[in-house]
Design an enzyme around this catalytic site. Structure first.
Site, short mmCIF file in Angstrom:
data_model
loop_
_atom_site.label_atom_id
_atom_site.label_comp_id
_atom_site.label_asym_id
_atom_site.label_seq_id
_atom_site.Cartn_x
_atom_site.Cartn_y
_atom_site.Cartn_z
N ASN A 188 0.80 -1.22 0.00
CA ASN A 188 0.00 0.00 0.00
C ASN A 188 0.83 1.28 0.00
O ASN A 188 0.45 2.28 0.60
CB ASN A 188 -0.99 -0.01 1.17
CG ASN A 188 -2.06 1.08 1.09
OD1 ASN A 188 -2.47 1.63 2.11
ND2 ASN A 188 -2.53 1.40 -0.09
N CYS A 223 2.84 1.88 -3.25
CA CYS A 223 3.20 2.12 -4.65
C CYS A 223 1.98 2.04 -5.57
O CYS A 223 1.39 3.05 -5.93
CB CYS A 223 4.26 1.14 -5.13
SG CYS A 223 5.86 1.30 -4.31
N ARG A 224 1.60 0.82 -5.95
CA ARG A 224 0.58 0.62 -6.98
C ARG A 224 -0.82 1.01 -6.54
O ARG A 224 -1.53 1.72 -7.26
CB ARG A 224 0.59 -0.84 -7.44
CG ARG A 224 1.90 -1.24 -8.09
CD ARG A 224 1.95 -2.72 -8.31
NE ARG A 224 2.08 -3.44 -7.04
CZ ARG A 224 1.99 -4.75 -6.90
NH1 ARG A 224 1.73 -5.51 -7.95
NH2 ARG A 224 2.15 -5.32 -5.73
N SER A 225 -1.26 0.52 -5.39
CA SER A 225 -2.64 0.82 -4.97
C SER A 225 -2.82 2.30 -4.66
O SER A 225 -3.88 2.86 -4.93
CB SER A 225 -3.06 -0.06 -3.79
OG SER A 225 -2.21 0.14 -2.67
#
Length: 164
Positions: free
Chosen positions: A15, A17-19
């Site tokens: 939780n 980077c991507r999300s």
């Protein structure tokens, strides 16, 4: 056309980077009409508690800022069983996290539709958003492009009568 408000949760491993990238992009996209009234809640979390309470990775934040999203703020958290009742859609960034989410969903129950965010890639085959954490800045740029494309396609698919 869907008339009830919907809620979306984006999930990756830590939780940061991507999300968080997906959440920041999606929040920006729905911050104005016509989508603002159609989305009740947007959040992100991780399947692991590695970074609980931490801000997003600096490369996530700089990628968002370079693309005009400068007002995003978030503290990392781990998925909760209650999230499966709280959110309508729970989007995993990759298949490993999807598998973990499906296991939790089976135990927790809830209304959430748990799926790979890359189902909205706009291609015949779903895409994963690769974890850019251990790589260079270009991985964050690729994740940004994917999250914009997936978000756009999700909104078009979910609200086909809305012209943005």
């Amino acid at each position: 056309m869907a008339t009830d408000q919907i809620s979306i949760l984006f999930v990756c491993l830590g939780n940061i980077c991507r999300s968080t990238m997906a959440e920041g992009i999606f929040r920006s996209m729905i911050s104005k009409p016509p989508y603002k009234a159609l989305i009740s809640e947007v959040d992100s979390c991780g399947t692991g508690a590695y970074h609980t309470g931490a801000s997003p990775d600096s490369r996530t934040m700089s990628t968002l800022e370079d693309n005009g999203i400068a007002d995003y703020d978030h503290a990392a958290r781990k998925i909760l069983s209650s999230d499966f009742s709280r959110f309508d859609y729970i989007f995993a960034m990759d298949r490993d996290n999807l598998s973990d989410l499906q296991k939790i969903h089976r135990r927790a129950g809830g209304k959430a539709k748990v799926m790979l965010f890359g189902e909205y890639a706009g291609k015949k085959k779903a895409e994963e958003v690769d974890d850019p954490y251990y790589g260079a800045r270009d991985g964050f740029e690729i994740a940004y492009e994917q999250c914009v494309r997936f978000s756009t396609n999700f909104l078009k698919d979910t609200f086909p009568d809305i012209k943005a």
